[in-house]
Design a protein around this motif. Structure first.
Motif, PDB file in Angstrom:
ATOM      1  N   PHE A  79       0.884  -1.158   0.000  1.00 51.10           N
ATOM      2  CA  PHE A  79       0.000   0.000   0.000  1.00 51.10           C
ATOM      3  C   PHE A  79       0.917   1.202   0.000  1.00 51.10           C
ATOM      4  O   PHE A  79       1.649   1.447   0.958  1.00 51.10           O
ATOM      5  N   PHE A  80       0.888   1.935  -1.103  1.00 54.99           N
ATOM      6  CA  PHE A  80       1.796   3.069  -1.306  1.00 54.99           C
ATOM      7  C   PHE A  80       0.992   4.358  -1.226  1.00 54.99           C
ATOM      8  O   PHE A  80      -0.064   4.475  -1.850  1.00 54.99           O
ATOM      9  N   ALA A  81       1.495   5.314  -0.455  1.00 55.53           N
ATOM     10  CA  ALA A  81       0.798   6.591  -0.308  1.00 55.53           C
ATOM     11  C   ALA A  81       1.772   7.748  -0.447  1.00 55.53           C
ATOM     12  O   ALA A  81       2.854   7.741   0.155  1.00 55.53           O
ATOM     13  N   ALA A  82       1.398   8.712  -1.267  1.00 54.51           N
ATOM     14  CA  ALA A  82       2.116   9.989  -1.343  1.00 54.51           C
ATOM     15  C   ALA A  82       1.330  11.006  -0.530  1.00 54.51           C
ATOM     16  O   ALA A  82       0.100  11.085  -0.645  1.00 54.51           O
ATOM     17  N   LEU A  83       2.025  11.765   0.305  1.00 51.11           N
ATOM     18  CA  LEU A  83       1.372  12.671   1.249  1.00 51.11           C
ATOM     19  C   LEU A  83       1.685  14.128   0.941  1.00 51.11           C
ATOM     20  O   LEU A  83       2.752  14.453   0.406  1.00 51.11           O
ATOM     21  N   THR A  84       0.755  14.989   1.330  1.00 55.89           N
ATOM     22  CA  THR A  84       0.966  16.430   1.315  1.00 55.89           C
ATOM     23  C   THR A  84       1.134  16.899   2.755  1.00 55.89           C
ATOM     24  O   THR A  84       0.336  16.538   3.622  1.00 55.89           O
ATOM     25  N   TRP A 176      -2.228  11.580  -9.478  1.00 59.04           N
ATOM     26  CA  TRP A 176      -1.344  10.441  -9.229  1.00 59.04           C
ATOM     27  C   TRP A 176       0.123  10.827  -9.379  1.00 59.04           C
ATOM     28  O   TRP A 176       0.971   9.981  -9.656  1.00 59.04           O
ATOM     29  N   THR A 177       0.428  12.084  -9.184  1.00 57.29           N
ATOM     30  CA  THR A 177       1.776  12.577  -9.455  1.00 57.29           C
ATOM     31  C   THR A 177       2.303  13.382  -8.273  1.00 57.29           C
ATOM     32  O   THR A 177       1.585  14.170  -7.674  1.00 57.29           O
ATOM     33  N   GLY A 179       4.257  14.493  -4.589  1.00 56.96           N
ATOM     34  CA  GLY A 179       4.011  14.289  -3.174  1.00 56.96           C
ATOM     35  C   GLY A 179       5.151  14.834  -2.345  1.00 56.96           C
ATOM     36  O   GLY A 179       6.313  14.779  -2.754  1.00 56.96           O
ATOM     37  N   ASP A 180       4.832  15.400  -1.170  1.00 57.43           N
ATOM     38  CA  ASP A 180       5.865  15.907  -0.263  1.00 57.43           C
ATOM     39  C   ASP A 180       6.576  14.768   0.464  1.00 57.43           C
ATOM     40  O   ASP A 180       7.775  14.854   0.753  1.00 57.43           O
ATOM     41  N   LEU A 181       5.832  13.723   0.795  1.00 56.22           N
ATOM     42  CA  LEU A 181       6.361  12.550   1.493  1.00 56.22           C
ATOM     43  C   LEU A 181       5.785  11.306   0.843  1.00 56.22           C
ATOM     44  O   LEU A 181       4.775  11.360   0.137  1.00 56.22           O
ATOM     45  N   CYS A 182       6.408  10.173   1.111  1.00 57.63           N
ATOM     46  CA  CYS A 182       5.794   8.909   0.718  1.00 57.63           C
ATOM     47  C   CYS A 182       5.933   7.895   1.849  1.00 57.63           C
ATOM     48  O   CYS A 182       6.866   7.955   2.654  1.00 57.63           O
ATOM     49  N   ILE A 183       4.960   7.005   1.915  1.00 59.51           N
ATOM     50  CA  ILE A 183       5.015   5.854   2.812  1.00 59.51           C
ATOM     51  C   ILE A 183       4.752   4.615   1.959  1.00 59.51           C
ATOM     52  O   ILE A 183       3.710   4.517   1.308  1.00 59.51           O
ATOM     53  N   GLN A 184       5.705   3.714   1.954  1.00 58.41           N
ATOM     54  CA  GLN A 184       5.523   2.433   1.283  1.00 58.41           C
ATOM     55  C   GLN A 184       5.382   1.362   2.354  1.00 58.41           C
ATOM     56  O   GLN A 184       6.319   1.108   3.118  1.00 58.41           O
ATOM     57  N   ALA A 185       4.206   0.755   2.445  1.00 60.54           N
ATOM     58  CA  ALA A 185       3.979  -0.337   3.390  1.00 60.54           C
ATOM     59  C   ALA A 185       3.830  -1.632   2.608  1.00 60.54           C
ATOM     60  O   ALA A 185       2.925  -1.757   1.785  1.00 60.54           O
ATOM     61  N   CYS A 186       4.723  -2.577   2.851  1.00 67.09           N
ATOM     62  CA  CYS A 186       4.681  -3.882   2.185  1.00 67.09           C
ATOM     63  C   CYS A 186       4.445  -4.957   3.243  1.00 67.09           C
ATOM     64  O   CYS A 186       5.016  -4.902   4.335  1.00 67.09           O
ATOM     65  N   LYS A 211      -2.222  12.516  -0.651  1.00 64.52           N
ATOM     66  CA  LYS A 211      -2.398  13.120  -1.981  1.00 64.52           C
ATOM     67  C   LYS A 211      -2.888  12.074  -2.971  1.00 64.52           C
ATOM     68  O   LYS A 211      -3.798  12.303  -3.746  1.00 64.52           O
ATOM     69  N   TRP A 212      -2.219  10.921  -2.980  1.00 64.76           N
ATOM     70  CA  TRP A 212      -2.678   9.801  -3.799  1.00 64.76           C
ATOM     71  C   TRP A 212      -2.144   8.510  -3.195  1.00 64.76           C
ATOM     72  O   TRP A 212      -1.190   8.524  -2.424  1.00 64.76           O
ATOM     73  N   SER A 213      -2.806   7.420  -3.517  1.00 63.87           N
ATOM     74  CA  SER A 213      -2.370   6.127  -2.991  1.00 63.87           C
ATOM     75  C   SER A 213      -2.693   5.039  -3.995  1.00 63.87           C
ATOM     76  O   SER A 213      -3.524   5.223  -4.893  1.00 63.87           O
ATOM     77  N   GLN A 214      -2.029   3.911  -3.822  1.00 65.99           N
ATOM     78  CA  GLN A 214      -2.291   2.772  -4.697  1.00 65.99           C
ATOM     79  C   GLN A 214      -1.952   1.485  -3.967  1.00 65.99           C
ATOM     80  O   GLN A 214      -0.872   1.355  -3.384  1.00 65.99           O
ATOM     81  N   ALA A 215      -2.885   0.552  -3.974  1.00 67.98           N
ATOM     82  CA  ALA A 215      -2.629  -0.789  -3.457  1.00 67.98           C
ATOM     83  C   ALA A 215      -2.144  -1.660  -4.601  1.00 67.98           C
ATOM     84  O   ALA A 215      -2.521  -1.472  -5.762  1.00 67.98           O
ATOM     85  N   GLY A 216      -1.283  -2.617  -4.273  1.00 65.80           N
ATOM     86  CA  GLY A 216      -0.763  -3.513  -5.294  1.00 65.80           C
ATOM     87  C   GLY A 216      -0.559  -4.907  -4.748  1.00 65.80           C
ATOM     88  O   GLY A 216      -0.584  -5.124  -3.534  1.00 65.80           O
ATOM     89  N   PHE A 217      -0.349  -5.850  -5.644  1.00 69.88           N
ATOM     90  CA  PHE A 217      -0.210  -7.245  -5.253  1.00 69.88           C
ATOM     91  C   PHE A 217       0.750  -7.958  -6.189  1.00 69.88           C
ATOM     92  O   PHE A 217       0.998  -7.516  -7.327  1.00 69.88           O
ATOM     93  N   THR A 218       1.301  -9.052  -5.707  1.00 72.64           N
ATOM     94  CA  THR A 218       2.092  -9.947  -6.540  1.00 72.64           C
ATOM     95  C   THR A 218       1.960 -11.338  -5.957  1.00 72.64           C
ATOM     96  O   THR A 218       1.740 -11.490  -4.744  1.00 72.64           O
ATOM     97  N   SER A 219       2.069 -12.338  -6.788  1.00 69.61           N
ATOM     98  CA  SER A 219       1.905 -13.719  -6.338  1.00 69.61           C
ATOM     99  C   SER A 219       3.136 -14.534  -6.736  1.00 69.61           C
ATOM    100  O   SER A 219       3.616 -14.435  -7.875  1.00 69.61           O
TER     101      SER A 219
END
Length: 417
Positions: A79-84, A176-177, A179-186, A211-219
């Protein structure tokens, strides 16, 4: 919350006898200046919050020379989030101090509960990960170029930390572009990853906003082989080895601003994959697009996925064995390396076309953004893969070095303010 001699966070257990002491005359001395029972507890060195029974199995160590979530073995979900940032730099410093013990608890698989509520669902935690283990959770932080402009701290801004240039097939959407900060939670559980970002942002209420976020997956296949992207091709076959990490990933002393030594740069790109067009393409043309066989993952002319190859090798008719318009050919020809740590995403359908809103959350780590830029420029307009993808989001962040016990996330950066 207290720290013992080796820096581990823990809570003291309170016996019935200790409780009686606290509520009797013996508590009078320590209660001066304290507010109620909770204040007495804090004055005695106890934390008024206690951990909900947590499960620290499948735990990744938070402390270390480098942040976890970079060279850590890839987990199944992100779960990736870019923050303002919406507060002052002093507030942001205090937030990172606040975030650090929270991250430790999250990666330990712990929650915080207020025992006065007489409930197992915590009041200082949103609670949706109760009963789940740590799931190999890692949380990685970075700062974007816009933060330095916002705080007028250009003297701390690395010269290479600037917005990425426009590339062919870029149709970037502002939402989707950047961001002041980012948090990548895996994590190996999607709810654990989401829970981590949710609670960090919640703890930063009034100081940061998503600001924007995106969930992702891999198997991962049962045999442990490389996972496949939504085009069914193996993704991430070529990554630097352990001995190459200092040359490819980690910023060394003197290579950038001192606060970034031991850190790296994170590139995030949201890439829409046009699955319907791809599905109408023959397997032969799909393989020619990548320059790899779909089943084995080997490049053309080789048998194994990890077999080395010469991109300039030609057949008896002087044709490139690996097509010169293929993704593999052009990427290798750039001569640049980076650590790829990407995830697929599927976010429903495009309302106007009915096509899948799906693709790749491309994430890479490199000690200099030019490594990514060089590869992307090499792909240019010749890359056959461009027929099937469109880049919708883009961001660049400088990731802090790791955290030592007794310190906090980004301490060297904030000390330089």
């Amino acid at each position: 919350m207290m720290s013992n001699q080796d820096g581990k966070w823990w809570n003291k257990k309170i016996s019935r006898r200790d409780m009686l002491k606290l509520t009797g005359a013996g508590a009078a001395g320590v209660a001066i200046g304290a507010s109620g029972f909770g204040g007495v507890m804090n004055a005695m060195g106890y934390d008024v919050f206690e951990s909900v029974v947590g499960d620290a199995s499948n735990k990744v160590e938070f402390y270390g020379k480098h942040q976890a979530g970079i060279t850590t073995p890839v987990q199944k979900h992100v779960f990736f989030a870019a923050l303002t940032v919406v507060s002052s730099k002093e507030d942001l410093r205090e937030l990172f101090k606040k975030w650090t013990p929270l991250v430790v608890r999250l990666t330990n698989g712990e929650l915080m509960a207020d025992p006065s509520t007489n409930t197992r669902i915590p009041t200082s935690d949103t609670g949706e990960s109760v009963g789940l283990d740590a799931s190999n959770l890692t949380i990685t932080f970075g700062v974007g170029p816009s933060l330095f402009d916002k705080f007028h701290i250009s003297h701390l801004k690395p010269s290479e930390l600037v917005d990425l240039p426009h590339f062919p097939k870029d149709q970037l959407v502002e939402e989707w572009t950047g961001g002041d900060l980012c948090i990548q939670a895996c994590a190996d559980d999607p709810q654990v990853a989401f829970h981590a970002v949710r609670n960090l942002v919640r703890a930063g209420s009034g100081k940061v906003e998503i600001k924007w976020s995106q969930a992702g997956f891999t198997s991962f296949p049962a045999d442990g082989s490389t996972p496949r992207n939504l085009f069914a091709f193996k993704d991430g076959s070529v990554n630097p080895s352990k001995k190459e990490e200092n040359d490819v990933i980690w910023i060394q002393p003197g290579e950038s601003k001192s606060w970034l030594t031991g850190g790296t740069y994170l590139v995030a790109r949201k890439i829409q994959m046009h699955l319907e067009t791809w599905d109408r393409t023959s397997l032969k043309d799909q393989e020619a697009t990548f320059g790899r066989y779909r089943d084995s993952g080997a490049v053309f002319g080789k048998k194994g996925e990890f077999d080395d190859f010469d991109v300039e090798e030609k057949d008896v008719n002087s044709n490139y064995i690996i097509p010169d318009t293929s993704h593999v050919h052009l990427a290798r020809k750039s001569g640049a390396q980076m650590l790829r740590r990407s995830y697929s995403y599927a976010s429903g359908v495009m309302t106007k076309t009915g096509a899948h809103d799906a693709g790749l959350l491309f994430i890479s780590f490199q000690k200099h953004p030019s490594q990514f830029i060089k590869v992307q420029n090499s792909l240019g307009r010749m890359d056959k893969l461009n027929e099937y993808v469109t880049h919708r989001g883009s961001a660049l962040f400088a990731c802090f070095p790791g955290v030592q016990k007794g310190s906090y996330i980004g301490e060297a950066f904030f000390n330089a303010l």
